[in-house]
Scaffold this motif. Structure first.
Motif, mmCIF file in Angstrom:
data_model
loop_
_atom_site.group_PDB
_atom_site.id
_atom_site.type_symbol
_atom_site.label_atom_id
_atom_site.label_comp_id
_atom_site.label_asym_id
_atom_site.label_seq_id
_atom_site.Cartn_x
_atom_site.Cartn_y
_atom_site.Cartn_z
ATOM 1 N N LYS A 97 -2.353 -0.122 -16.655
ATOM 2 C CA LYS A 97 -2.960 -0.503 -17.945
ATOM 3 C C LYS A 97 -4.331 -1.160 -17.707
ATOM 4 C CE LYS A 97 -1.588 -3.044 -22.135
ATOM 5 N NZ LYS A 97 -2.360 -4.282 -22.176
ATOM 6 N N ALA A 98 -4.378 -2.088 -16.756
ATOM 7 C CA ALA A 98 -5.645 -2.782 -16.464
ATOM 8 C C ALA A 98 -6.693 -1.788 -15.973
ATOM 9 C CB ALA A 98 -5.415 -3.876 -15.431
ATOM 10 N N ALA A 99 -6.255 -0.830 -15.156
ATOM 11 C CA ALA A 99 -7.203 0.172 -14.620
ATOM 12 C C ALA A 99 -7.761 1.017 -15.762
ATOM 13 C CB ALA A 99 -6.504 1.050 -13.588
ATOM 14 N N ARG A 100 -6.908 1.414 -16.664
ATOM 15 C CA ARG A 100 -7.363 2.247 -17.798
ATOM 16 C C ARG A 100 -8.333 1.455 -18.660
ATOM 17 N NH1 ARG A 100 -9.450 6.053 -19.333
ATOM 18 N NH2 ARG A 100 -8.742 7.437 -20.983
ATOM 19 N N GLU A 101 -7.994 0.195 -18.931
ATOM 20 C CA GLU A 101 -8.855 -0.634 -19.789
ATOM 21 C C GLU A 101 -10.193 -0.956 -19.109
ATOM 22 O OE1 GLU A 101 -5.139 -2.760 -22.147
ATOM 23 O OE2 GLU A 101 -6.408 -4.001 -20.833
ATOM 24 N N SER A 102 -10.206 -0.887 -17.773
ATOM 25 C CA SER A 102 -11.449 -1.180 -17.039
ATOM 26 C C SER A 102 -12.302 0.068 -16.866
ATOM 27 C CB SER A 102 -11.127 -1.760 -15.652
ATOM 28 O OG SER A 102 -10.315 -2.895 -15.780
ATOM 29 N N GLY A 103 -11.852 1.204 -17.376
ATOM 30 C CA GLY A 103 -12.658 2.431 -17.299
ATOM 31 C C GLY A 103 -12.558 3.160 -15.968
ATOM 32 N N VAL A 104 -11.486 2.896 -15.217
ATOM 33 C CA VAL A 104 -11.296 3.576 -13.923
ATOM 34 C C VAL A 104 -11.179 5.085 -14.149
ATOM 35 C CG1 VAL A 104 -9.555 3.917 -12.094
ATOM 36 C CG2 VAL A 104 -10.269 1.613 -12.746
ATOM 37 N N ARG A 105 -11.832 5.875 -13.287
ATOM 38 C CA ARG A 105 -11.827 7.334 -13.474
ATOM 39 C C ARG A 105 -10.763 8.040 -12.647
ATOM 40 N NH1 ARG A 105 -15.074 9.594 -16.494
ATOM 41 N NH2 ARG A 105 -15.084 11.579 -15.354
ATOM 42 N N HIS A 106 -10.404 7.460 -11.489
ATOM 43 C CA HIS A 106 -9.425 8.151 -10.627
ATOM 44 C C HIS A 106 -8.423 7.128 -10.101
ATOM 45 C CE1 HIS A 106 -8.811 11.373 -7.225
ATOM 46 N NE2 HIS A 106 -7.673 10.997 -7.783
ATOM 47 N N LEU A 107 -7.164 7.278 -10.476
ATOM 48 C CA LEU A 107 -6.121 6.376 -9.979
ATOM 49 C C LEU A 107 -5.206 7.151 -9.024
ATOM 50 C CD1 LEU A 107 -4.572 3.391 -11.131
ATOM 51 C CD2 LEU A 107 -2.844 5.163 -11.002
ATOM 52 N N PRO A 144 -9.269 10.302 -16.246
ATOM 53 C CA PRO A 144 -9.894 11.603 -15.990
ATOM 54 C C PRO A 144 -9.242 12.292 -14.776
ATOM 55 C CG PRO A 144 -11.582 9.962 -16.440
ATOM 56 C CD PRO A 144 -10.275 9.218 -16.363
ATOM 57 N N TYR A 145 -8.898 11.505 -13.752
ATOM 58 C CA TYR A 145 -8.221 12.042 -12.560
ATOM 59 C C TYR A 145 -7.090 11.107 -12.140
ATOM 60 C CZ TYR A 145 -12.595 14.655 -12.237
ATOM 61 O OH TYR A 145 -13.666 15.452 -12.522
ATOM 62 N N HIS A 146 -5.976 11.687 -11.742
ATOM 63 C CA HIS A 146 -4.917 10.858 -11.151
ATOM 64 C C HIS A 146 -4.154 11.688 -10.117
ATOM 65 C CE1 HIS A 146 -2.553 12.862 -14.348
ATOM 66 N NE2 HIS A 146 -1.513 12.672 -13.562
ATOM 67 N N THR A 147 -3.622 10.982 -9.121
ATOM 68 C CA THR A 147 -2.935 11.643 -8.010
ATOM 69 C C THR A 147 -1.726 10.813 -7.615
ATOM 70 O OG1 THR A 147 -5.124 12.305 -7.185
ATOM 71 C CG2 THR A 147 -3.265 12.592 -5.667
ATOM 72 N N PHE A 148 -0.639 11.493 -7.271
ATOM 73 C CA PHE A 148 0.551 10.814 -6.756
ATOM 74 C C PHE A 148 0.634 11.086 -5.252
ATOM 75 C CE2 PHE A 148 1.531 12.135 -11.147
ATOM 76 C CZ PHE A 148 1.743 10.892 -11.709
ATOM 77 N N VAL A 149 0.664 10.025 -4.455
ATOM 78 C CA VAL A 149 0.897 10.230 -3.019
ATOM 79 C C VAL A 149 2.258 9.607 -2.676
ATOM 80 C CG1 VAL A 149 -1.496 10.370 -2.244
ATOM 81 C CG2 VAL A 149 -0.412 8.142 -2.395
ATOM 82 N N GLU A 150 2.997 10.285 -1.823
ATOM 83 C CA GLU A 150 4.319 9.781 -1.411
ATOM 84 C C GLU A 150 4.265 9.433 0.075
ATOM 85 O OE1 GLU A 150 7.124 12.107 -4.652
ATOM 86 O OE2 GLU A 150 7.009 12.942 -2.635
ATOM 87 N N ALA A 151 4.537 8.166 0.370
ATOM 88 C CA ALA A 151 4.491 7.699 1.761
ATOM 89 C C ALA A 151 5.758 8.130 2.492
ATOM 90 C CB ALA A 151 4.373 6.179 1.785
ATOM 91 N N PRO A 152 5.614 8.477 3.775
ATOM 92 C CA PRO A 152 6.797 8.834 4.578
ATOM 93 C C PRO A 152 7.541 7.589 5.016
ATOM 94 C CG PRO A 152 4.869 8.711 5.981
ATOM 95 C CD PRO A 152 4.384 8.422 4.568
ATOM 96 N N MET A 153 8.697 7.771 5.676
ATOM 97 C CA MET A 153 9.260 6.647 6.412
ATOM 98 C C MET A 153 8.324 6.418 7.605
ATOM 99 S SD MET A 153 12.821 5.863 8.260
ATOM 100 C CE MET A 153 12.460 6.944 9.596
ATOM 101 N N TYR A 154 7.734 5.228 7.659
ATOM 102 C CA TYR A 154 6.696 4.993 8.663
ATOM 103 C C TYR A 154 7.269 5.164 10.076
ATOM 104 C CZ TYR A 154 4.764 1.938 4.857
ATOM 105 O OH TYR A 154 4.330 1.385 3.677
ATOM 106 N N PHE A 155 6.575 5.932 10.923
ATOM 107 C CA PHE A 155 6.926 5.926 12.351
ATOM 108 C C PHE A 155 6.860 4.491 12.877
ATOM 109 C CE2 PHE A 155 5.004 10.459 13.025
ATOM 110 C CZ PHE A 155 6.184 11.052 12.613
ATOM 111 N N GLN A 156 5.952 3.696 12.303
ATOM 112 C CA GLN A 156 5.765 2.311 12.757
ATOM 113 C C GLN A 156 7.073 1.515 12.684
ATOM 114 O OE1 GLN A 156 3.491 4.117 11.226
ATOM 115 N NE2 GLN A 156 1.527 3.675 12.174
ATOM 116 N N ASN A 157 8.008 1.922 11.804
ATOM 117 C CA ASN A 157 9.302 1.216 11.740
ATOM 118 C C ASN A 157 10.038 1.276 13.083
ATOM 119 O OD1 ASN A 157 8.881 0.832 8.999
ATOM 120 N ND2 ASN A 157 10.146 2.557 8.375
ATOM 121 N N PHE A 158 9.832 2.369 13.834
ATOM 122 C CA PHE A 158 10.575 2.554 15.090
ATOM 123 C C PHE A 158 10.093 1.620 16.193
ATOM 124 C CE2 PHE A 158 10.811 7.034 13.319
ATOM 125 C CZ PHE A 158 12.006 6.774 12.673
ATOM 126 N N ALA A 159 8.918 1.011 15.967
ATOM 127 C CA ALA A 159 8.440 0.013 16.930
ATOM 128 C C ALA A 159 8.709 -1.393 16.385
ATOM 129 C CB ALA A 159 6.949 0.214 17.184
#
Ligand code: NAP
Length: 302
Positions: A97-107, A144-159
Motif C-alpha cells: 500500500k505504501a509503495a503504491r501511494e508513493s508512486g512506485v513503478r515496479h514492485l 505499472p510493473y510487478h514481479t513475484f520471485v520465489e526463494a529456494p531453500m538456501y544452500f546456506q542452511n547446510f552450513a
C-alpha cells in the motif's frame, strides 16, 4: 537522473544479495530500508554507496516516507523474526500500500507457493501461505510493473542450522522427516536471487508483467546432495526421522518445518508449476544459477 530501488532486508540474506547485484550492475541507485540505520551492517552498506533509510514493516507509518521518490521496491518479510511470525500478510500488505501511494513503478515481492491452495487445505505451512496471500494485494495494487520471485531453500542452511551433525567417528548425519530419495527439494544459493532481481528491474517489459520466477538450479533429494558431498570428501549418511520426533526437537518452528517437508514430499518445494517458473528465472540470468556442487565445494569443507 539515476532511478532508485528501495530494498527491504538489505542487511540480511535475500535483500543483501539484491543490494550486491544492484550495486555491481550500476544501473540503479540503492536505498536500504532498515529498522536500525546505526547498525554495523547498515553502516557498511552506506560505505558501499547505498542510501540508508529508517523503516519498519511493523510500523506502517514509517513506510511511505522510506519509499518516497523511489522507482522500484524489493520487498521481503521475515517470518523467523518473532515480532513478525504470524504477521507477514499484514506487513506485506502495508508495504504494498505504501509503495503504491508513493508512486512506485515496479514492485518485486519475495513470495512462496500457497501450500494451502496447492494441497486443498491439507498442509498449513504458515511461512509459505502467509507470503502467498500477499500476492493478491500486489496484483490488485495496479503497479505499472510487478514481479513475484520465489526463494529456494538456501544452500546456506547446510552450513548453518541444517548442517550435518558430527557423530564422533568422523562421519556426519542428516536426519529429517523425509525419504532420502524424493527429488522434491528446490535448493539454491540465495545470492542468485539477488542476481535475478537485479535483472528483473532492468527488464520490466519481459519480467515485470506479473511473472512468477523460482530461483533454483533444479530439484534434488537428500541422497543427491549426499552423493555430491561424499564425492567431495565428506562422510555423510541419512536417517529418516519420524515426524513426531522432529516436532519435538528443541527449537522454535520445528513443527512448521516438518509440515513444510511433508508438503514438499507430495508437491515439491515450488509446487506443481515449478518447471515453468524455474525455466523463466533461468532464462533471465546469464551464466546460469549456482549448482549445489559448486556451492558446496566453496562453502562446506569435509
Ligand atoms: P535475514 O537474513 O534473517 O535478515 C532479516 C532481514 O529482514 C534484515 O535485513 C532485517 O533488517 C529485515 N527485517 C526484519 N524485520 C523487519 C521489519 N519489521 N522491518 C523492516 N525490515 C525488517 O532474512 P532473509 O533470510 O533474507 O529473509 C527472511 C525470509 O526468507 C523469511 O520470511 C523466510 O521465510 C524466507 N525464506 C527463507 C528460506 C531459507 O531457506 N532460509 C527459504 C525461502 C524463504 P534490519 O534488521 O536491518 O531492520
Amino acid at each position: 537522473m539515476t532511478k532508485t530501488i528501495a530494498v527491504f532486508g538489505g542487511t540480511g540474506a535475500q535483500g543483501g544479495g539484491v543490494v550486491r547485484h544492484l550495486l555491481g550492475r550500476k544501473a540503479f541507485g540503492v536505498r536500504v530500508i532498515t529498522r536500525n540505520p546505526q547498525s554495523k551492517a547498515a553502516a557498511s552498506l552506506a560505505e558501499q554507496g547505498c542510501e540508508v533509510a529508517p523503516g519498519d514493516l511493523a510500523d506502517s507509518a514509517t513506510l511511505k516516507k522510506a519509499l518516497q521518490g523511489v522507482h522500484g521496491v524489493f520487498l521481503v518479510t521475515n517470518f523467523w523474526d518473532p515480532a513478525t511470525a504470524g504477521k507477514e500478510h499484514e506487513q506485506g500488505t502495508a508495504a504494498v500500500k505504501a509503495a503504491r501511494e508513493s508512486g512506485v513503478r515496479h514492485l518485486v515481492w519475495s513470495t512462496l507457493p500457497n501450500c494451502r491452495e496447492i494441497s486443498g487445505g491439507r498442509y498449513e505451512v504458515v511461512h509459505f501461505t502467509n507470503k502467498a496471500r500477499v500476492d493478491k494485494e500486489v496484483e490488485a495494487a495496479g503497479f505499472p510493473y510487478h514481479t513475484f520471485v520465489e526463494a529456494p531453500m538456501y544452500f546456506q542452511n547446510f552450513a548453518g542450522m541444517m548442517a550435518p551433525q558430527p557423530q564422533g567417528d568422523g562421519s556426519k548425519l542428516w536426519a529429517f522427516p523425509m525419504a532420502a530419495d524424493n527429488r522434491c527439494i528446490h535448493g539454491g544459493d540465495i545470492d542468485d536471487l539477488g542476481k535475478l532481481v537485479a535483472r528483473v528491474f532492468e527488464e520490466p517489459e519481459t519480467a515485470g508483467k506479473g511473472q512468477r520466477l523460482s530461483v533454483t538450479p533444479g530439484a534434488m533429494s537428500w541422497q543427491d546432495m549426499m552423493d555430491v558431498l561424499n564425492a567431495q570428501g565428506h562422510r555423510i549418511r541419512y536417517a529418516r526421522m519420524p515426524d513426531a520426533d522432529f516436532d519435538n526437537l528443541p527449537f522454535p518452528g520445528a513443527a512448521e518445518l516438518r509440515e513444510m517437508m511433508n508438503y514438499w514430499e507430495e508437491f515439491t518445494y515450488f509446487g506443481p508449476d515449478a518447471e515453468t517458473k524455474i525455466a523463466r528465472a533461468k532464462a533471465l540470468v546469464a551464466g546460469g544459477l549456482t549448482s549445489f556442487e559448486d556451492w558446496a565445494r566453496d562453502n562446506m569443507k569435509p
